[in-house]
Design a protein around this motif. Structure first.
Motif, PDB file in Angstrom:
ATOM      1  N   ALA A 121      22.733 -10.708  16.661  1.00  0.00           N
ATOM      2  CA  ALA A 121      22.910 -12.125  16.985  1.00  0.00           C
ATOM      3  C   ALA A 121      21.821 -12.964  16.334  1.00  0.00           C
ATOM      4  N   VAL A 122      20.596 -12.473  16.342  1.00  0.00           N
ATOM      5  CA  VAL A 122      19.483 -13.178  15.695  1.00  0.00           C
ATOM      6  C   VAL A 122      19.706 -13.251  14.183  1.00  0.00           C
ATOM      7  N   ALA A 123      20.077 -12.120  13.588  1.00  0.00           N
ATOM      8  CA  ALA A 123      20.276 -12.091  12.131  1.00  0.00           C
ATOM      9  C   ALA A 123      21.401 -13.018  11.698  1.00  0.00           C
ATOM     10  N   ASP A 124      22.437 -13.131  12.518  1.00  0.00           N
ATOM     11  CA  ASP A 124      23.589 -13.972  12.158  1.00  0.00           C
ATOM     12  C   ASP A 124      23.338 -15.451  12.418  1.00  0.00           C
ATOM     13  N   ALA A 125      22.310 -15.767  13.220  1.00  0.00           N
ATOM     14  CA  ALA A 125      22.066 -17.160  13.595  1.00  0.00           C
ATOM     15  C   ALA A 125      21.210 -17.902  12.585  1.00  0.00           C
ATOM     16  N   VAL A 126      20.543 -17.182  11.680  1.00  0.00           N
ATOM     17  CA  VAL A 126      19.599 -17.809  10.755  1.00  0.00           C
ATOM     18  C   VAL A 126      19.845 -17.316   9.330  1.00  0.00           C
ATOM     19  N   LYS A 127      19.159 -17.956   8.400  1.00  0.00           N
ATOM     20  CA  LYS A 127      19.217 -17.553   6.998  1.00  0.00           C
ATOM     21  C   LYS A 127      17.882 -16.969   6.535  1.00  0.00           C
ATOM     22  N   LEU A 128      17.141 -16.425   7.460  1.00  0.00           N
ATOM     23  CA  LEU A 128      15.815 -15.893   7.183  1.00  0.00           C
ATOM     24  C   LEU A 128      15.842 -14.367   7.173  1.00  0.00           C
ATOM     25  N   PRO A 129      14.865 -13.723   6.526  1.00  0.00           N
ATOM     26  CA  PRO A 129      14.719 -12.274   6.685  1.00  0.00           C
ATOM     27  C   PRO A 129      14.374 -11.941   8.138  1.00  0.00           C
ATOM     28  N   VAL A 130      14.952 -10.858   8.631  1.00  0.00           N
ATOM     29  CA  VAL A 130      14.690 -10.397   9.997  1.00  0.00           C
ATOM     30  C   VAL A 130      14.172  -8.970   9.919  1.00  0.00           C
ATOM     31  N   LEU A 131      13.006  -8.711  10.512  1.00  0.00           N
ATOM     32  CA  LEU A 131      12.407  -7.384  10.518  1.00  0.00           C
ATOM     33  C   LEU A 131      12.610  -6.754  11.890  1.00  0.00           C
ATOM     34  N   ASN A 132      13.362  -5.659  11.928  1.00  0.00           N
ATOM     35  CA  ASN A 132      13.638  -4.927  13.157  1.00  0.00           C
ATOM     36  C   ASN A 132      12.520  -3.926  13.400  1.00  0.00           C
ATOM     37  N   LEU A 133      11.819  -4.066  14.520  1.00  0.00           N
ATOM     38  CA  LEU A 133      10.651  -3.235  14.789  1.00  0.00           C
ATOM     39  C   LEU A 133      10.928  -2.041  15.686  1.00  0.00           C
ATOM     40  N   SER A 134      12.024  -2.045  16.450  1.00  0.00           N
ATOM     41  CA  SER A 134      12.141  -1.022  17.489  1.00  0.00           C
ATOM     42  C   SER A 134      13.523  -0.423  17.685  1.00  0.00           C
ATOM     43  N   GLU A 135      14.573  -1.027  17.160  1.00  0.00           N
ATOM     44  CA  GLU A 135      15.927  -0.538  17.419  1.00  0.00           C
ATOM     45  C   GLU A 135      16.333   0.487  16.355  1.00  0.00           C
ATOM     46  N   ALA A 136      16.539   1.754  16.815  1.00  0.00           N
ATOM     47  CA  ALA A 136      16.803   2.857  15.884  1.00  0.00           C
ATOM     48  C   ALA A 136      18.277   3.086  15.611  1.00  0.00           C
ATOM     49  N   SER A 137      19.160   2.317  16.201  1.00  0.00           N
ATOM     50  CA  SER A 137      20.601   2.536  16.060  1.00  0.00           C
ATOM     51  C   SER A 137      21.036   2.568  14.599  1.00  0.00           C
ATOM     52  N   ASP A 138      21.805   3.602  14.246  1.00  0.00           N
ATOM     53  CA  ASP A 138      22.262   3.731  12.860  1.00  0.00           C
ATOM     54  C   ASP A 138      23.266   2.662  12.471  1.00  0.00           C
TER      55      ASP A 138
END
Length: 392
Positions: A121-138
């Motif tokens: 939801a965060v990645a789709d809401a913006v046009k910025l790079p998003v760095l995922n720090l903790s979610e390991a889901s493939d």
């Protein structure tokens, strides 16, 4: 006398030219915002006291701040700046709103310590790079990937591939698989099965376990009953919660190692890693945060290093230059080799540490594992296996 006047005139002319010259452009500030869950259940006191392997040990902002502080000299020399902010979100909608607000307030990069759906939801809401720090889901690296989404924490497939390579190297080929009853455990067990198949291991039996206060279900958590009736070289336990897995070693019917989420665990980091400058990293973190550095803390530290490297590479911005630098810069994670993001899924390539909780037993990729381009790509989905429709 004439010579002294000439020197004075030259000095005055030089000073006038210096004052008339335009001042150098001020460095742009790379603003980054970390979005975290409000009232995070993972930070509950009793869970932190148990220190489950692979689980967070405290707020991830501490690792990011450490990385930025360590790069202070380089940032100053380059005339660059990094500003960190942290925002809690109580729901997926709140996370989305926080992301939009951060973008409007000038953030160039967002960082997330959120569940998978919230991260998307965060990645789709913006046009910025998003760095995922903790979610390991493939699925965040595969069918639900995003072109601007990068992953500092290893994926579940990377963890299971690292474990499978370790088992092969020790010739522990016959496995008893114990799987929890949650939906997350079922998904992760499928990932484990894929790694087992990739490396030619054999599952001699699969059994469910369940921790329950119901006396009628007590047998579902009895290690002696669960590990009886089969001949195996190791017991692989899939337990996302971690409570059952931590009690399983030394309680099996056969005297065999436990691996997976208990016993021997594949991690991004362990505070007792003793090579490649790792002790210094762990000591600095322990001094700053007053606790041991965990795998997610290491991922946050690497995110901070990625931000500072981008700011130094493009000290005057703009956002597009920072985004390009994030994707292309090689990083030093004190793991003995340069780390970089995979083009096809945004995952940070990295060695994995195999730990029993007391120290680091071995590293993956295991010795003898080969790859035509980069041996780190033997951990996780390789380029020919990619399902990401938004690959860069």
């Amino acid at each position: 006398m004439r010579k002294r006047n000439t020197v004075s005139l030259l000095s005055f002319a030089w000073l006038a030219a210096l004052l008339a010259a335009p001042a150098p452009a001020a460095a742009a500030v790379l603003k980054a915002t970390l979005i975290t869950p409000a009232d995070d259940a993972r930070m509950e006191r009793t869970r932190l006291e148990r220190a489950y392997l692979g689980h967070p040990g405290g707020p991830l902002s501490e690792g990011m701040e450490m990385a930025v502080d360590e790069a202070g000299f380089e940032l100053e020399a380059a005339g660059a700046q990094v500003a960190l902010a942290s925002v809690p979100a109580a729901s997926i909608d709140a996370a989305r709103t926080a992301a939009v607000a951060a973008e409007k307030n000038g953030a160039a990069v967002l960082l997330t310590d959120l569940p998978a759906d919230w991260t998307l939801a965060v990645a789709d809401a913006v046009k910025l790079p998003v760095l995922n720090l903790s979610e390991a889901s493939d699925r965040l690296r595969q069918q639900d990937c995003r072109a601007r989404l990068f992953h500092l924490i290893p994926s579940e497939r990377m963890r299971s591939d690292a474990m499978a390579q370790t088992l092969v190297s020790r010739k522990w080929s016959k496995l008893l698989l114990l799987v929890g009853t949650s939906a997350q455990d079922a998904t992760r067990a499928a990932t484990v099965q894929a790694s087992i198949k990739r490396y030619g291991l054999q599952v001699v039996g699969t059994k469910p376990f369940k921790l329950s206060a119901d006396p009628r279900e007590r047998d579902l958590a009895n290690p002696l009953l669960l590990t009886a009736g089969s001949s195996y070289d190791a017991v692989w336990v899939v337990d996302s919660d971690g409570e059952f897995a931590r009690t399983l070693p030394y309680r099996t019917v056969l005297p065999r190692p436990v691996v997976g989420d208990g016993g021997l665990v594949a991690l991004a980091w362990h505070a007792q890693f003793e090579r490649y400058g790792a002790p210094q990293v762990s000591r600095r973190f322990a001094k700053a945060a007053k606790r041991p550095m965990t795998a997610t803390d290491w991922a946050a530290w690497m995110a901070g290093k990625a931000l500072t490297a981008a700011a130094i590479a493009a000290p005057k911005g703009p956002n597009a230059a920072w985004a390009e630098a994030l994707a292309k810069n090689a990083l030093d994670g004190s793991k003995g080799t340069g780390l970089s993001f995979r083009a096809w899924d945004g995952q940070l390539r990295q060695p994995m540490l195999l730990s029993d909780g007391q120290g680091v037993i071995s590293l993956a990729p295991a010795e003898g594992v080969l790859h035509p381009r980069n041996v780190l790509d033997t951990l996780g989905a390789d380029a020919p296996e990619k399902l990401c429709p938004n690959a860069r």
